[in-house]
Each structure stands twice: as structure tokens, then as C-alpha cells.
Design an enzyme around this catalytic site. Structure first.
Site, PDB file in Angstrom:
ATOM      1  N   GLY A   1      34.898  40.691  43.260  1.00 18.84           N
ATOM      2  CA  GLY A   1      33.589  41.311  43.503  1.00 18.84           C
ATOM      3  C   GLY A   1      32.398  40.438  43.136  1.00 18.84           C
ATOM      4  O   GLY A   1      31.269  40.923  43.071  1.00 18.84           O
ATOM      5  N   HIS A   2      32.615  39.127  42.923  1.00 19.99           N
ATOM      6  CA  HIS A   2      31.512  38.279  42.447  1.00 19.99           C
ATOM      7  C   HIS A   2      30.683  37.644  43.553  1.00 19.99           C
ATOM      8  O   HIS A   2      29.802  36.831  43.255  1.00 19.99           O
ATOM      9  CB  HIS A   2      32.050  37.186  41.523  1.00 19.99           C
ATOM     10  CG  HIS A   2      32.386  37.693  40.158  1.00 19.99           C
ATOM     11  ND1 HIS A   2      31.439  37.895  39.194  1.00 19.99           N
ATOM     12  CD2 HIS A   2      33.558  38.071  39.611  1.00 19.99           C
ATOM     13  CE1 HIS A   2      32.004  38.362  38.098  1.00 19.99           C
ATOM     14  NE2 HIS A   2      33.300  38.480  38.326  1.00 19.99           N
TER      15      HIS A   2
ATOM     16  N   GLY B   1      41.041  35.693  44.948  1.00 19.97           N
ATOM     17  CA  GLY B   1      40.887  35.850  46.401  1.00 19.97           C
ATOM     18  C   GLY B   1      39.607  35.242  46.935  1.00 19.97           C
ATOM     19  O   GLY B   1      39.624  34.470  47.897  1.00 19.97           O
TER      20      GLY B   1
ATOM     21  N   SER C   1      38.096  41.046  45.981  1.00 20.77           N
ATOM     22  CA  SER C   1      39.064  40.690  44.927  1.00 20.77           C
ATOM     23  C   SER C   1      38.390  40.875  43.576  1.00 20.77           C
ATOM     24  O   SER C   1      38.598  41.867  42.899  1.00 20.77           O
ATOM     25  CB  SER C   1      39.584  39.270  45.127  1.00 20.77           C
ATOM     26  OG  SER C   1      40.484  39.248  46.219  1.00 20.77           O
TER      27      SER C   1
ATOM     28  N   LEU D   1      29.632  27.146  49.494  1.00 23.78           N
ATOM     29  CA  LEU D   1      29.947  28.514  49.932  1.00 23.78           C
ATOM     30  C   LEU D   1      30.088  29.496  48.770  1.00 23.78           C
ATOM     31  O   LEU D   1      29.667  30.648  48.862  1.00 23.78           O
ATOM     32  CB  LEU D   1      31.232  28.506  50.774  1.00 23.78           C
ATOM     33  CG  LEU D   1      31.696  29.866  51.302  1.00 23.78           C
ATOM     34  CD1 LEU D   1      30.668  30.499  52.228  1.00 23.78           C
ATOM     35  CD2 LEU D   1      33.033  29.749  52.011  1.00 23.78           C
TER      36      LEU D   1
ATOM     37  N   TYR E   1      28.484  29.643  46.146  1.00 17.36           N
ATOM     38  CA  TYR E   1      27.164  30.105  45.702  1.00 17.36           C
ATOM     39  C   TYR E   1      26.466  30.715  46.917  1.00 17.36           C
ATOM     40  O   TYR E   1      25.408  30.263  47.354  1.00 17.36           O
ATOM     41  CB  TYR E   1      26.347  28.955  45.105  1.00 17.36           C
ATOM     42  CG  TYR E   1      26.930  28.432  43.810  1.00 17.36           C
ATOM     43  CD1 TYR E   1      27.589  29.293  42.939  1.00 17.36           C
ATOM     44  CD2 TYR E   1      26.829  27.093  43.451  1.00 17.36           C
ATOM     45  CE1 TYR E   1      28.140  28.831  41.752  1.00 17.36           C
ATOM     46  CE2 TYR E   1      27.373  26.624  42.262  1.00 17.36           C
ATOM     47  CZ  TYR E   1      28.028  27.501  41.421  1.00 17.36           C
ATOM     48  OH  TYR E   1      28.570  27.046  40.241  1.00 17.36           O
TER      49      TYR E   1
HETATM   50  C1  LIG Z   1      29.184  34.441  36.765  1.00 21.07           C
HETATM   51  C2  LIG Z   1      29.712  33.600  37.897  1.00 21.07           C
HETATM   52  C3  LIG Z   1      30.229  32.338  37.624  1.00 21.07           C
HETATM   53  C4  LIG Z   1      30.744  31.556  38.661  1.00 21.07           C
HETATM   54  N1  LIG Z   1      31.294  30.331  38.378  1.00 21.07           N
HETATM   55  C5  LIG Z   1      31.868  29.612  39.367  1.00 21.07           C
HETATM   56  C6  LIG Z   1      32.537  28.379  39.093  1.00 21.07           C
HETATM   57  O1  LIG Z   1      32.631  27.939  37.941  1.00 21.07           O
HETATM   58  N2  LIG Z   1      33.082  27.700  40.134  1.00 21.07           N
HETATM   59  C7  LIG Z   1      33.022  28.169  41.428  1.00 21.07           C
HETATM   60  O2  LIG Z   1      33.561  27.528  42.339  1.00 21.07           O
HETATM   61  N3  LIG Z   1      32.392  29.341  41.708  1.00 21.07           N
HETATM   62  C8  LIG Z   1      31.834  30.060  40.720  1.00 21.07           C
HETATM   63  N4  LIG Z   1      31.242  31.263  41.009  1.00 21.07           N
HETATM   64  C9  LIG Z   1      31.221  31.724  42.398  1.00 21.07           C
HETATM   65  C10 LIG Z   1      32.526  32.445  42.750  1.00 21.07           C
HETATM   66  O3  LIG Z   1      33.564  31.500  42.895  1.00 21.07           O
HETATM   67  C11 LIG Z   1      32.335  33.207  44.076  1.00 21.07           C
HETATM   68  O4  LIG Z   1      31.366  34.194  43.911  1.00 21.07           O
HETATM   69  C12 LIG Z   1      33.647  33.821  44.570  1.00 21.07           C
HETATM   70  O5  LIG Z   1      33.489  34.227  45.895  1.00 21.07           O
HETATM   71  C13 LIG Z   1      34.070  34.996  43.726  1.00 21.07           C
HETATM   72  O6  LIG Z   1      35.318  35.483  44.129  1.00 21.07           O
HETATM   73  P1  LIG Z   1      35.647  37.031  43.910  1.00 21.07           P
HETATM   74  O7  LIG Z   1      37.011  37.286  44.387  1.00 21.07           O
HETATM   75  O8  LIG Z   1      35.302  37.406  42.517  1.00 21.07           O
HETATM   76  O9  LIG Z   1      34.553  37.692  44.846  1.00 21.07           O
HETATM   77  P2  LIG Z   1      34.599  38.783  46.009  1.00 21.07           P
HETATM   78  O10 LIG Z   1      33.207  39.301  46.035  1.00 21.07           O
HETATM   79  O11 LIG Z   1      35.680  39.755  45.824  1.00 21.07           O
HETATM   80  O12 LIG Z   1      34.895  37.921  47.296  1.00 21.07           O
HETATM   81  C14 LIG Z   1      34.051  36.890  47.755  1.00 21.07           C
HETATM   82  C15 LIG Z   1      34.285  36.660  49.249  1.00 21.07           C
HETATM   83  O13 LIG Z   1      35.659  36.408  49.501  1.00 21.07           O
HETATM   84  C16 LIG Z   1      36.211  37.431  50.351  1.00 21.07           C
HETATM   85  N5  LIG Z   1      37.531  37.779  49.832  1.00 21.07           N
HETATM   86  C17 LIG Z   1      37.817  38.247  48.594  1.00 21.07           C
HETATM   87  N6  LIG Z   1      39.122  38.444  48.481  1.00 21.07           N
HETATM   88  C18 LIG Z   1      39.682  38.104  49.659  1.00 21.07           C
HETATM   89  C19 LIG Z   1      41.008  38.119  50.148  1.00 21.07           C
HETATM   90  N7  LIG Z   1      42.027  38.530  49.393  1.00 21.07           N
HETATM   91  N8  LIG Z   1      41.233  37.732  51.423  1.00 21.07           N
HETATM   92  C20 LIG Z   1      40.208  37.330  52.216  1.00 21.07           C
HETATM   93  N9  LIG Z   1      38.927  37.300  51.794  1.00 21.07           N
HETATM   94  C21 LIG Z   1      38.673  37.682  50.527  1.00 21.07           C
HETATM   95  C22 LIG Z   1      35.240  38.583  50.249  1.00 21.07           C
HETATM   96  O14 LIG Z   1      35.311  39.437  51.372  1.00 21.07           O
HETATM   97  C23 LIG Z   1      33.925  37.864  50.113  1.00 21.07           C
HETATM   98  O15 LIG Z   1      33.499  37.410  51.376  1.00 21.07           O
HETATM   99  C24 LIG Z   1      30.715  32.046  39.992  1.00 21.07           C
HETATM  100  C25 LIG Z   1      30.191  33.317  40.248  1.00 21.07           C
HETATM  101  C26 LIG Z   1      29.697  34.086  39.218  1.00 21.07           C
HETATM  102  C27 LIG Z   1      29.140  35.449  39.514  1.00 21.07           C
END
Ligand SMILES: Cc1cc2nc3c(=O)[nH]c(=O)nc-3n(C[C@H](O)[C@H](O)[C@H](O)COP(=O)(O)OP(=O)(O)OC[C@H]3O[C@@H](n4cnc5c(N)ncnc54)[C@H](O)[C@@H]3O)c2cc1C
Length: 527
Positions: A109-110, A178, A107, A471, A473
């Protein structure tokens, strides 16, 4: 000739299915997509990028914020499917099955270990960034948010409709809904309203057979429970979430006050430990510990920064602070009143006055090499031990910490209500931050070793049996799965989910017995 090609392709596929060998030819993948049911106005293969496409690398890398997984040696997908319709998702899932490929759903990519876009087995990325509808219903005070929307887009769309509604979620605005919701999702409204998942009331998901469940009833309560904090990637492709919006005042107050050890930081941190989780739940005060230059040349010291937000005006905040944390000596001039939507920019470090439209930019401005680890603190850390921790921070140099207070609403929600188990009894969560910008394997090894050294050092001060972790982190050092066994999964599962791990395994076993959805830290099947 063409007929021959089709026959040999079919033979190749049937061989690969019977032997479970993955088909790694990108062209075979495109052909497979086009064999699936398709919408003639948007053919499946038209949204799939393969390495020979000129934009493949751009599309793949645009949502890789962590340079640790953006190297020439990082395993690459055979394709990035930038799904724009449900049919595209169904086709991608169908081809994952047919060609024995792993699906990595992305979603925002974080993911801190890159699990949404890397894998050591043949795979493709199912990119959800095309799904970014945010539909706010003011009458119900709810919204539907697609998985591919960022938190910034969600916050912006809510604020377009109302300045007295908000949503409790993360502080970084480019996070994808996501991944963020699927791991719990915390932010500065957590003490008042809990996590994102505590305010999710519905969802939609695609399963491993391409079946689409558009609401909570059709997907079933178990699946709905699991995807709210249990890591949705173990259960299917989440299309989006229906969320309950929460009231926020017209003006909130923010502040940021920093004190070095020489300026009395130790006393303040000691007081913060008992104040931050027990004070008025309208108040969230994060403590960050970083290194700055000391008074003598070449010497470093620790800076403790208290970053706060109060759901109300500054005069009320000052009353609370004078009562509960007078030692900080917070002054009116330290406080800024603003709309909740502007506080979103403040927390994401945008300069004051930045237009809120910046929230619609889904990509990170600056990429870094990143590693995260996490801990939970349940007992106050003594003054002597705090002194040792600060000394160690100076010694290792590279580690920063965020201490995020719990209490308030977090302590009232039973630990089994969602898979996220870290509720009553937790004073605060620690996020260990190790970021760097120099490339090179040796540099990386050195910084990862320092991160581990500091984490080991913290052992006596944090939760144990299990040593709990958050999770979102994601940290593969706490355990990872090679053979997808229950025993492997239990090692990291107990740390992320405690007793909830067993229910997650039961649900997984019921709805995905073949373990179609898997990654290095997915929920295993019980065999
Ligand atoms: C700079 C930074 C700040 C952050 N601050 C916070 C914060 O304030 N609070 C907090 O709780 N967390 C925080 N995080 C952590 C963040 O919540 C997680 O890294 C989260 O997984 C990011 O979601 P994403 O969709 O961007 O990541 P993605 O890399 O896209 O997804 C993360 C995981 O979820 C799965 N996934 C994604 N989309 C779907 C979908 N549609 N269906 C099923 N599975 C899916 C992926 O396969 C992967 O396993 C932070 C991270 C960073 C890098």
C-alpha cells in the site's frame, strides 16, 4: 421471488457487459464472486469486504500510509478482496471482467500516489496481504517470497536461517514485496549487488483470464522481463518472486554523521559527489539534506547527514574512508558494528537494541501526508550551483532530499537487462521528500506547490531529454493517462523507462491487447 432476482441480476450483468457499464453494486459483486469456481472450504465472497461490513473501513485504511489518499473525499472501492488463495484471485479477476470493474492490486500500500487503492472509475482492491510466505532454501541460497510479504518479513525470515545471507531491497521495512520489486527496488546493497530485480530469478503471475503461470518458463521471458521494474500492475497479479540471496558479512558497520553549512557541509557535499559513486562498492553512503535551526534565532540552515553502511568491520571502513573521504574525519567512535539484520532496523530509524521481531509488524506506525518526486544527476553540481540549491532549500523550507549514490554494480548492468534503465552514467538519484501532518486542502495545495517550485528550480542540475524519474517514487505530475493512449503513456514512460518503454509497450500489446490491467501510469497498448 429468488428466481426473479437471479434473472434480473443476469439481465443487469449482461446489459452491463454489452454496454461496458460497470456494475457498482457491492452485493452484485459478492454474488459474482460466488458464481466463480470456488473452494468450498474458503468461499470467494467470504474474503470480500463491502462498505456495509463493519470491518471494511479498517481493512481498507490499514494499508493506506499516505493521508493524502485517506480522506472522506477519496474515491472508495466497492469491495476489498483480501485474497488468501489463488482461487480467490481468479474469482476476483473473473468478476472484474464480468462487471467491468477496474482491479487495484495492493501489496504493502505504499504507492506514493495511492494507485493501489484509489481510482476515479468504479473499482475494487485486490489485497495481497494474505500472501506472505517466505520460504528460504539454504542449499540453493534462494528464497520464494509472496507478494504480500513486507521487506521486514523477508529480511527477518532470511536472518532466521542465516546471518551471512541477505537481500538487496528497500530501507523501509513495511514496503510490500509486490509493489517494491515491480518498480525495481533499491537499498543500501545496491552498489554491491544491484537492485532487487537484478536478483530475481523466478516469479508467478495470474493473467486477465485467470490463468496462473507458476514459473518463469510458463509465463515467458518477455512477461518475466516486464514485471521486474516495468510496473507489474500493467501485466497481471504477481503471486511472488523467487530471489537469489546474497552474501553479507557476519558484521557490517554503520555510521551517521551530520554537519551544518556553518560546520563545513558545502565542502563535504562537494567531495561526496565524486566519492560516493566511485568508492569501494562495499560502501554505501546516503546524503540527506534537511533544515535545522541556525545559530541566530529564527534562522534556518541546512544539515547534511552522511548515513553509511560498510559490508565489513569498522577498521576496514576507516581505511576506505581515510583514503577516499578523509574530509569527513570519520572516527571509530562514529561507527557501530552489528549484524546485517540489525542494520535493517538502523536504516529504518529504530532505536538501537530494538528486537528484530518488530520486523514482523506489517503496518506503519505513523501516517503522514506525503508527496515524492525524483531526479537523476549525471554531472557534478558546481560549488556555485550547490550554494544556490542550499539557499533554495532554506527558502522553500518544506522540502528534504535524499541523495542516493549509484556506481559499482549499478554501472555494470546493461540498461536494457530489466525495464529499470538508470544504470551507467548516473552519479546519484535524488528523492524529494515533502511530508506534513496538518490536514486541509489549502495546506496541501501550498506544500504541493512548494514541491513543484523546488523541482522546477532543480531543472538545470539534473538529467534532461527525458528528465528521468524512478518508478517507485511514483509522481503523477510527470504525466498521467486518461485515455490509455500510447501518446499519453510515452510522456511518463520515457522518463521512467527510457528506451525500454517501447519493449514494455510491445509486451503489453502481445499479452494484454484489451488493456485489462490499467491505471493512471500503466503501460499502454500500441494501436
Ligand atoms: C516510507 C517509504 C520508504 C521507501 N523507501 C524505498 C526504498 O528504500 N527503495 C525503493 O526502491 N523504494 C522505496 N519506496 C518506494 C516503494 O518501493 C514503492 O512505493 C513501492 O511501490 C511500494 O510497494 P507496496 O507493495 O508497498 O505498494 P502498493 O501500493 O501495494 O503497490 C505499488 C504498485 O504496485 C502494484 N502492485 C502491488 N502489488 C502487486 C502485485 N502483487 N502484482 C502486480 N502489481 C502489484 C500496485 O497496484 C501499485 O501500482 C519507499 C516508499 C515509502 C512510502
Amino acid at each position: 421471488m429468488e428466481k426473479l432476482l437471479v434473472i434480473s441480476l443476469l439481465l443487469l450483468i449482461s446489459t452491463s457487459v454489452t454496454t461496458s457499464q460497470s456494475v457498482t453494486d457491492p452485493i452484485a459483486f459478492l454474488r459474482c464472486l460466488d458464481r466463480q469456481p470456488t473452494d468450498p472450504t474458503s468461499p470467494n465472497s467470504a474474503v470480500a469486504y463491502i462498505p456495509t461490513n463493519s470491518s471494511f473501513t479498517t481493512v481498507l485504511r490499514s494499508r493506506i500510509p499516505n493521508l493524502r489518499f485517506d480522506k472522506p473525499t477519496t474515491p472508495k472501492p466497492i469491495s476489498v478482496v483480501a485474497a488468501a488463495t489463488w482461487t480467490h484471485i481468479q474469482a476476483a479477476v473473473g468478476c472484474a471482467r464480468e462487471l467491468s470493474l477496474q482491479v487495484r492490486i495492493r501489496s504493502g500500500g505504499h504507492d506514493f500516489e495511492g494507485l493501489s487503492y484509489t481510482s476515479t472509475v468504479p473499482f475494487f482492491v485486490l489485497d495481497m496481504f494474505g500472501f506472505k510466505t517466505v520460504d528460504v532454501n539454504l542449499t540453493e541460497r534462494t528464497a520464494w517470497v509472496d507478494s504480500g510479504a513486507t521487506l521486514g518479513e523477508l529480511y527477518y525470515r532470511i536472518s532466521e536461517k542465516s546471518n551471512v545471507l541477505g537481500f538487496p531491497a528497500g530501507l523501509s521495512t513495511t514496503l510490500g514485496v509486490g509493489g517494491h520489486f515491480s518498480g525495481g527496488g533499491y537499498g543500501n546493497l545496491m552498489r554491491k549487488y544491484g537492485l532487487s530485480v537484478d536478483n530475481v530469478v523466478g516469479s508467478g503471475i495470474v493473467d486477465s483470464n485467470g490463468n496462473i503461470f507458476t514459473d518463469r518458463v510458463s509465463m515467458g521471458e518477455d512477461r518475466f522481463w516486464a514485471i521486474r521494474g516495468g510496473g507489474a500492475a500493467s501485466y497481471g497479479v504477481v503471486l511472488g518472486y523467487k530471489i537469489q540471496l546474497v552474501p553479507v558479512p557476519e558484521k557490517v558497520t554503520v555510521f551517521k554523521v551530520g554537519k551544518t553549512v556553518g560546520e563545513g557541509a558545502v565542502d563535504l557535499i562537494m567531495k561526496w559527489q565524486s566519492f560516493a559513486h566511485s568508492t569501494d562498492r562495499n560502501l554505501f553512503v546516503r546524503l540527506t539534506l534537511t533544515l535545522v535551526n541556525g545559530t541566530k534565532p529564527g534562522e534556518n540552515t541546512v544539515l547534511a547527514t552522511f548515513i553509511g553502511m560498510y559490508l565489513g568491520r569498522s577498521d576496514k571502513l576507516l581505511t576506505v574512508m581515510n583514503r577516499d573521504f578523509p574530509e569527513l574525519k570519520l572516527k571509530k567512535t562514529d561507527c557501530t558494528e552489528m549484524r546485517w539484520i540489525d542494520s535493517v532496523l538502523f536504516w529504518d530509524d529504530y532505536p538501537v537494541g530494538t528486537p528484530t521481531s518488530v520486523l514482523l509488524n506489517p503496518l506503519v506506525a505513523k501516517k503522514l501526508f506525503m508527496k515524492r518526486k525524483s531526479d537523476y544527476v549525471k554531472r557534478l553540481i558546481s560549488r556555485t550551483d550547490l550554494g544556490l540549491i542550499l539557499k533554495k532549500l532554506v527558502e522553500v523550507e518544506k522540502v528534504k532530499m535524499n541523495w542516493n549514490p549509484y556506481g559499482g554494480r549499478m554501472g555494470e548492468i546493461p540498461s536494457s537487462r530489466t525495464p529499470f534503465p538508470h544504470r551507467a552514467g548516473n552519479l546519484f538519484n535524488i528523492e524529494y521528500i515533502i511530508d506534513w501532518s496538518e490536514a486541509g486542502d489549502n495546506v496541501e495545495k501550498k506544500y504541493l506547490a512548494l514541491a513543484n517550485e523546488f523541482y522546477r528550480f532543480m531543472t538545470p542540475y539534473v538529467s534532461s531529454n527525458p528528465r528521468e524519474a524512478f518508478l517507485n517514487y511514483r509522481d503523477l505530475d510527470i504525466g498521467s493517462s486518461v485515455k490509455s493512449t500510447y501518446q499519453e503513456g510515452k510522456i511518463y514512460g520515457a522518463k521512467y523507462f527510457k528506451e525500454n518503454f517501447e519493449r514494455l509497450v510491445d509486451i503489453k500489446t502481445t499479452i494484454d491487447a484489451e488493456n485489462f490491467w490499467k491505471n493512471e501510469q500503466s503501460i499502454p497498448v500500441r494501436r
